[in-house]
Design an enzyme around this catalytic site. Structure first.
Site, PDB file in Angstrom:
ATOM      1  CB  ILE A 279       3.266  -2.411  -7.446  1.00  0.00           C
ATOM      2  CG1 ILE A 279       3.144  -1.548  -8.712  1.00  0.00           C
ATOM      3  CG2 ILE A 279       2.589  -1.741  -6.258  1.00  0.00           C
ATOM      4  CD1 ILE A 279       1.725  -1.337  -9.181  1.00  0.00           C
TER       5      ILE A 279
ATOM      6  CB  THR B 133       7.988  -5.787  -6.362  1.00  0.00           C
ATOM      7  OG1 THR B 133       8.867  -6.666  -7.050  1.00  0.00           O
ATOM      8  CG2 THR B 133       8.756  -4.593  -5.825  1.00  0.00           C
ATOM      9  CG  ASP B 134       2.749  -6.590  -7.748  1.00  0.00           C
ATOM     10  OD1 ASP B 134       3.560  -6.025  -8.519  1.00  0.00           O
ATOM     11  OD2 ASP B 134       1.647  -6.089  -7.456  1.00  0.00           O
ATOM     12  CB  ALA B 135       3.885 -10.204 -11.632  1.00  0.00           C
TER      13      ALA B 135
END
Length: 160
Positions: free
Chosen positions: A35, A30-32
């Protein structure tokens, strides 16, 4: 199960000619914002395809060592409809659509699972072409064992 029974539950199961592989979304995908990063869907799909082939008794290491060939992604298109998020449980459905001398075509859809139920609306959909290549990177025919295993799948469900 109507085609192949997975010997190891971690490999997923076959139901109505569709391989169903479940996994969870972990932090590293995931990103920050929690997601799934767009490129990580390719990795998730690769894991599911590998397990679907493994459950058909197609071991990619054995094919490489014994036949001198490997499978490579030749083409992939991906449609992002909705994101998967950190800690989501998902199911990746792999459906083989055709096999020819040196090419396999597959459709993969990624669905979220909520309260044990697979959401019929997919999050991400991929169309993938796999090529059989030799040690020099040139296209070559699939070994008979691979063609037979994939051909045993029922392709008359196209267009669903």
């Amino acid at each position: 199960m109507d085609n192949h029974e997975a010997k190891d539950p971690i490999s997923g199961v076959w139901l109505n000619n569709i391989h169903r592989f479940r996994t969870r979304i972990y932090y590293d995908a995931t990103d920050a914002g929690g997601i799934v990063y767009h490129a990580d869907y390719l990795t998730l799909a690769e894991h599911a395809r590998t397990e679907s082939l493994r459950s058909c008794e197609i071991n990619q290491i054995d094919i490489l060592q014994e036949q001198g060939v490997t499978l490579a992604v030749r083409y992939c298109s991906i449609d992002y409809k909705n994101p998967a998020r950190l800690d989501d449980l998902i199911e990746i459905q792999t459906e083989f659509n055709s096999v020819s001398g040196a090419k396999i075509e597959a459709k993969q859809t990624i669905h979220k699972i909520t309260d044990g139920v697979v959401d019929e609306n997919w999050l991400v959909q991929l169309y993938v072409q796999l090529a059989c290549i030799n040690s020099r990177g040139r296209a070559t025919r699939f070994p008979r064992i691979v063609r037979q295993a994939i051909s045993s799948m029922n392709f008359d469900h196209k267009g669903r």
